[in-house]
Design a protein around this motif. Structure first.
Motif, mmCIF file in Angstrom:
data_model
loop_
_atom_site.group_PDB
_atom_site.id
_atom_site.type_symbol
_atom_site.label_atom_id
_atom_site.label_comp_id
_atom_site.label_asym_id
_atom_site.label_seq_id
_atom_site.Cartn_x
_atom_site.Cartn_y
_atom_site.Cartn_z
ATOM 1 N N ALA A 1 0.847 -1.115 -0.003
ATOM 2 C CA ALA A 1 -0.082 -0.025 0.119
ATOM 3 C C ALA A 1 0.873 1.358 0.093
ATOM 4 O O ALA A 1 0.585 2.185 -0.806
ATOM 5 C CB ALA A 1 -0.970 -0.013 1.091
ATOM 6 N N TRP A 2 1.862 1.260 0.859
ATOM 7 C CA TRP A 2 2.757 2.270 0.826
ATOM 8 C C TRP A 2 3.558 2.594 -0.479
ATOM 9 O O TRP A 2 3.648 3.722 -1.138
ATOM 10 C CB TRP A 2 4.117 2.177 1.705
ATOM 11 N N ARG B 1 2.053 1.861 -3.535
ATOM 12 C CA ARG B 1 0.901 2.443 -4.149
ATOM 13 C C ARG B 1 0.986 3.794 -4.186
ATOM 14 O O ARG B 1 0.680 4.340 -5.046
ATOM 15 C CB ARG B 1 -0.196 1.788 -4.069
ATOM 16 N N GLN B 2 1.326 4.275 -3.280
ATOM 17 C CA GLN B 2 1.226 5.636 -2.626
ATOM 18 C C GLN B 2 2.138 6.437 -3.552
ATOM 19 O O GLN B 2 2.034 7.686 -3.897
ATOM 20 C CB GLN B 2 1.176 6.112 -1.237
#
Length: 389
Positions: free
Chosen positions: A196-197, A199-200
């Motif tokens: 998720a990090w 993807r940011q």
């Protein structure tokens, strides 16, 4: 002699005002020494807003900023009277110098005049720096100057046998002892990986992220990294570049790798997350004496491609925990990276092997070995002083 009998004066050109691998190691060493009852006093330039709190008692040494791109670092001009008085009051029986700068030279001279045991630790391949600033022709002069410095102490703490061999090749006669490095295994762990990090930052789950970790300065091999990224692009090898760190060469590097994701400076557990979120760690630098960042990547289960140089040789097992490539072999680096990019199972296997090897690097064991070296050298120094030599 017991640990509590030791009085260690540590001299550093940068103990905590800018974060780097060398001062992280020194602060951890001082913490271990204090926990064992050793009396320690640190002498270093300071700033009003340091990068992190200092471990132990820190005495300011007046200094001026370095010129040019490295103005964040400071150069002490020697041992002024106020510092000499403080040192005399502390009355060390061992002096440890961590840099061959003016402060280090003056501290060694002080130790020699007062028959105090003296130890130097080698953290950076300073003799390699000129090549990154168009002055490679003065490297032999740097080597001679460094050889003279390390021949003025009783022992040199080196991060691995290869550095000891390099000193021997320069003609240094001083005995060497290995002071390796450890890693925070809670912080640098495969479990910190965070898609998720990523993807940011615009990195998709299926993309293979080739990571750079360190200060963005030319001597970290940024030119080689950029050339290899361009070669991968020329070969149509799909990848993303993930850059962790800041520094004066950031804008230059960003222009060279325009598709890279820049995560900026990271610290603490956020740094562990960033490292574990790489798929491959690429370290073309030849200036390190020990690859702290390489060890952190290995602990995080990330396979390594690194220069066959002092920072990786002995740490990375070629084709087992990563790949070692001749320092400026652009095609060789691209071949190694391509091998890992196209074969996810091999990436995982090499990552697991690196994690297993990194598990043996423990700060408490490593720093206790330094303490035992101190004790032997301090006793030897007392014998020499007592004999009037």
């Amino acid at each position: 002699m017991q640990p509590s009998d030791l009085r260690v004066a540590l001299f550093s050109g940068n103990y905590n005002y800018t974060r780097d691998g060398a001062n992280q190691a020194l602060n951890l060493l001082v913490g271990h020494l204090l926990s064992r009852g050793v009396h320690v006093r640190v002498y270093s330039p300071t700033v009003s807003q340091p990068a992190f709190p200092a471990t132990g008692d820190l005495v300011d040494v007046p200094a001026i900023p370095l010129p040019g791109e490295r103005g964040e670092y400071r150069l002490a001009r020697g041992l002024p009277a106020k510092v000499r008085r403080d040192l005399a009051t502390f009355a060390p029986n061992l002096i440890h110098v961590s840099a061959p700068d003016i402060l280090g030279h003056r501290a060694v001279s002080y130790a020699r005049r007062h028959s105090i045991a003296r130890v130097a630790s080698l953290h950076t391949r300073f003799e390699t720096y000129p090549r990154y600033y168009g002055m490679a022709f003065i490297e032999p002069l740097f080597e001679r100057m460094l050889a003279r410095f390390y021949d003025r102490v009783d022992r040199v703490l080196v991060p691995g046998p290869l550095i000891g061999e390099i000193l021997h090749d320069w003609g240094v006669q001083t005995p060497t002892t290995v002071w390796s490095r450890g890693v925070n295994h809670d912080r640098f762990s495969p479990g910190r990986r965070d898609l998720a990090w990523r993807r940011q930052l615009g990195i998709a789950d299926h993309e293979v992220a080739i990571g750079f970790l360190g200060r963005l300065v030319k001597e970290k091999g940024l030119d080689v990294f950029a050339a290899v990224a361009a070669e991968l692009k020329r070969r149509n090898v799909s990848h993303r570049v993930l850059v962790i760190g800041e520094g004066p060469a950031r804008d230059w590097f960003a222009a060279q790798v325009p598709d890279a994701a820049f995560a900026g400076f990271q610290t603490g557990d956020e740094l562990g997350r960033a490292v574990a979120s790489m798929d491959i760690f690429f370290n073309p630098s030849v200036t390190e004496t020990f690859g702290n960042v390489t060890l952190e990547a290995m602990a995080a289960g990330v396979p390594v491609v690194a220069a066959r140089a002092s920072g990786a040789v002995g740490l990375v097992d070629d084709e087992v925990t990563g790949f070692l490539v001749e320092p400026r072999d652009i095609a060789g680096y691209a071949d190694a990276l391509t091998t890992l990019i196209v074969d996810p199972e091999r990436r995982k296997k090499i990552g697991r092997a690196g994690n297993a090897k990194a598990s043996t690097y423990r700060w408490d064991v490593i720093n206790e070995a330094v303490l035992q070296t101190y004790l032997r050298d301090a006793v030897a120094g007392e014998r020499c002083s007592g004999s009037g030599s």
